[in-house]
Structure formats: structure tokens, C-alpha cells
Write a protein that holds these residues in place. Sequence first.
Motif, PDB file in Angstrom:
ATOM      1  N   VAL A   1       0.851  -1.198   0.000  1.00 24.82           N
ATOM      2  CA  VAL A   1       0.000   0.000   0.000  1.00 24.82           C
ATOM      3  C   VAL A   1       0.884   1.245   0.000  1.00 24.82           C
ATOM      4  O   VAL A   1       0.660   2.189  -0.763  1.00 24.82           O
ATOM      5  CB  VAL A   1      -0.969  -0.003   1.210  1.00 24.82           C
TER       6      VAL A   1
ATOM      7  N   VAL B   1      -4.277  -0.591  -2.979  1.00 24.56           N
ATOM      8  CA  VAL B   1      -5.077   0.363  -2.225  1.00 24.56           C
ATOM      9  C   VAL B   1      -5.846  -0.440  -1.175  1.00 24.56           C
ATOM     10  O   VAL B   1      -6.324  -1.543  -1.448  1.00 24.56           O
ATOM     11  CB  VAL B   1      -6.020   1.184  -3.141  1.00 24.56           C
ATOM     12  N   ARG B   2      -5.897   0.109   0.038  1.00 26.63           N
ATOM     13  CA  ARG B   2      -6.612  -0.529   1.153  1.00 26.63           C
ATOM     14  C   ARG B   2      -7.909   0.229   1.362  1.00 26.63           C
ATOM     15  O   ARG B   2      -7.917   1.453   1.495  1.00 26.63           O
ATOM     16  CB  ARG B   2      -5.769  -0.453   2.418  1.00 26.63           C
TER      17      ARG B   2
ATOM     18  N   TYR C   1      -8.356  -5.199  -0.212  1.00 29.02           N
ATOM     19  CA  TYR C   1      -7.197  -4.675  -0.930  1.00 29.02           C
ATOM     20  C   TYR C   1      -7.426  -4.892  -2.410  1.00 29.02           C
ATOM     21  O   TYR C   1      -7.960  -5.916  -2.832  1.00 29.02           O
ATOM     22  CB  TYR C   1      -5.921  -5.397  -0.487  1.00 29.02           C
TER      23      TYR C   1
END
Length: 118
Positions: free
Chosen positions: A59, A65-66, A78
Amino acid sequence: MEKTNTPCGLDVSLMFIGGKWKPLILYHVQGGPTRFSELKRRVGGISEKVLIQQLRDLVGMGVLVRRDHQCVPPMVDYELTPFGDTLVKALVPLCDWGNNNRAKVQDLLKQSSQAIGE
């Protein structure tokens, strides 16, 4: 010499995927948003602590992307960024090589362990 300033792009690539776990995590996230618990199940043998750290690294590097869905019970998933998607596409030929040579590699590893008396 700085690792990003070498004639071989492998130095740059390995900064992102170095180690055992990151390529496997990326492989299992490529199908779309993936929950932490699903990743833990899919990436066999990884501890929860290591998975958390590897996900944080990915990330932080802009590969994943979280998303925290802010619900009860907690739900986090995720997903690949467009940048991360380019990295996964670069790993696909390596995955294909492993699939195509699995038996040969297993034989070689077996011969190697027998040669050293294991």
C-alpha cells in the motif's frame, strides 16, 4: 550505485516484489478486491503479522489500495492500483514459467537434496 540507477531493471522490480510473499499476494489480489481473511487463506504458510506488514508495504509503495468499509463487523479489502496492475502483468510470464517447469524443478530439487544426503 543506487538500485534504481542500474542498467538492469531487475533491481527496480525486486525493490517492489523482493522476498517470498509479495509476488504471491499480488497474484491473489489480481482478480479484484480481496479481503484480508481471504488473502490469509490463499497465501498458505504466511503468518498474520507478516501478511499485515507486506500489505502495508505494498500500500505504501502505491501498488495496492486498502479500503476500510467502516462497518461492523470490520471489513477491509485490498485492490491493485493501475500501477500495481502493470507489476502483476510483468509477473505473469514468471508464473507461466513456473507452471510449465514445475515437474523439472521438483525433480532437480529432489536430486539436489539426495546429493547432499537429506
